[in-house]
Design a protein around this motif. Structure first.
Motif: not given
Length: 405
Positions: A158-165, A209-215
């Motif tokens: 889920p989303f929260d785990n994705i952010i943590e990952g 936007d949250i983690l400043n990642i360019e996928f």
């Protein structure tokens, strides 16, 4: 009406039933259609090896700019066998042994994590992946009849785990990132794929936007369906490509990720046939046609009640209703129930259509049934690309002291 494309060519093989045969030109045509629909972006199809894990087919796909979506150690070895390595492999696995992750790492594959717990283990025991992604499962998605309710899915986070990952991967030194989600299976409805793709794109933008990642890439999964029934409409792949393009241009302005898909069925499904012979016709409460193939050759009808069209070599019409069955000691060993077919007799050849994916690959040895051969027609010649299993093959793994008299 579905037609079998090479009736004359298989005549010499009819003493070898049951067997699978594939249409090489048809497979490559489907791949090219998919690639053409995504001409507007940096696109790559990663063929779902589990659908048709046959080296000859993997090799011809690889020669046409197709990567491999692998989910097990054997699938990684199959990919390596046909010289598809590096980032041409996307390794997506669930409850994965470390030795399988290690093989994917050694091949230079893209690593797609299914759970946060795998990330620390991987980096500690194996190393830092050059490029990695995480599989996302949202609370809600569209068209989940086959793939199942997301809240009951063993796959993804889920989303929260994705952010943590992703935070964890950044902390551990991963520099290159992708994103993965697989939300639908075997759909012919473009709008379902479009709606799910928007969920994926919106989530990627939010994480960025949250983690400043360019996928670097977004894998929107597979699940593009094929028309199993004669009356089914074909998926409008060009329309779908245009709809996804509009979404892409809406969500991605600052960076432009590659788009990946991981279809199996869409590429090979329509281009495989199971050829089987009528052995016996039984009159009981209904009429049963017993053939020399069984659910051990093709599991989908017995497992899912899936429809596969059946035609009869040299015969047309719909004169009588039959149940088409195999010889397993299971009552769900049926290819068709109350199917209208031409009037049949012993020795007739039945052609079961659209078995090019999740057909031979899901076969098994219950009741001591031996795996059938696979052939392919390249437009000129029929080639055997996997021989039939023999009794020696079946008994070769048996151990146990003095079990032999």
């Amino acid at each position: 009406m579905k037609k079998f494309p090479f009736e004359k060519e298989i005549i010499r093989l009819l003493d070898n039933t049951p067997f699978y045969i594939y249409d090489e030109k048809g497979i490559l045509k489907s791949l090219k259609k998919l690639q053409s629909a995504f001409f507007w972006c940096d696109f790559k199809e990663y063929f779902a090896v589990k659908a048709t894990p046959t080296p000859y087919i993997l090799k011809i796909l690889g020669k046409n700019n197709c990567g491999m979506d692998c989910s097990s150690l054997v699938e990684l070895y199959l990919s390596e066998m046909v010289n598809i390595i590096g980032e041409n492999i996307l390794f997506t696995s669930n409850n994965t042994p470390l030795k399988e992750y290690k093989k994917a790492y050694d091949l230079g594959a893209i690593i797609n994590f299914d759970d946060i717990g795998h990330i620390n283990k991987f980096v500690k025991k194996i190393g830092i992946p050059k490029i990695a992604s995480i599989r996302y499962i949202p609370k809600e998605s569209y068209g989940t009849d086959i793939i199942g309710d997301p809240l009951n899915s063993k796959f993804g986070m889920p989303f929260d785990n994705i952010i943590e990952g992703y935070k964890k991967m950044k902390e551990l030194g991963v520099k290159r990132f992708g994103f993965h989600s697989m939300l639908v299976s075997n759909t012919l409805e473009e709008d379902l794929i479009e709606k799910n793709t928007e969920i994926i794109f919106r989530t990627v933008k939010r994480i960025s936007d949250i983690l400043n990642i360019e996928f670097e890439f977004i894998d929107i999964g597979g699940g593009f369906g094929i028309p199993y029934k004669p009356e089914d409409k074909e998926l409008d792949i060009d329309k779908l490509g245009n709809e996804i393009r509009e979404l892409y241009e809406k969500y991605f302005i600052e960076f432009k990720p590659k788009i990946f898909t991981e279809n199996g069925r869409y590429i090979t499904g329509s281009h495989g046939y199971l050829i089987t012979k009528v052995l016996h016709i039984k009159e009981s409460y209904k009429t049963y046609v017993g053939v020399d193939a069984s659910m051990a050759n093709l599991m989908r009808p017995g497992m899912y009640k899936a429809y596969h069209h059946i035609t009869v070599l040299g015969k047309e019409g719909k004169n009588k209703k039959y149940d088409v069955v195999g010889s397993l000691c299971e009552n769900n060993d049926k290819f068709a129930i109350d199917r209208e077919l031409p009037e049949l007799e012993e020795g007739d050849i039945l052609i079961i259509h659209d078995v090019g994916a999740h057909g031979h690959s899901m076969g098994f040895n219950y009741n001591g049934k031996l795996r059938s051969a696979e052939y392919i027609y390249d437009g000129k010649d029929i080639k055997m690309i996997r021989r039939a299993q023999t009794l020696d093959d079946y008994f070769s793994t048996i151990q146990g002291g003095d079990i032999y008299v």
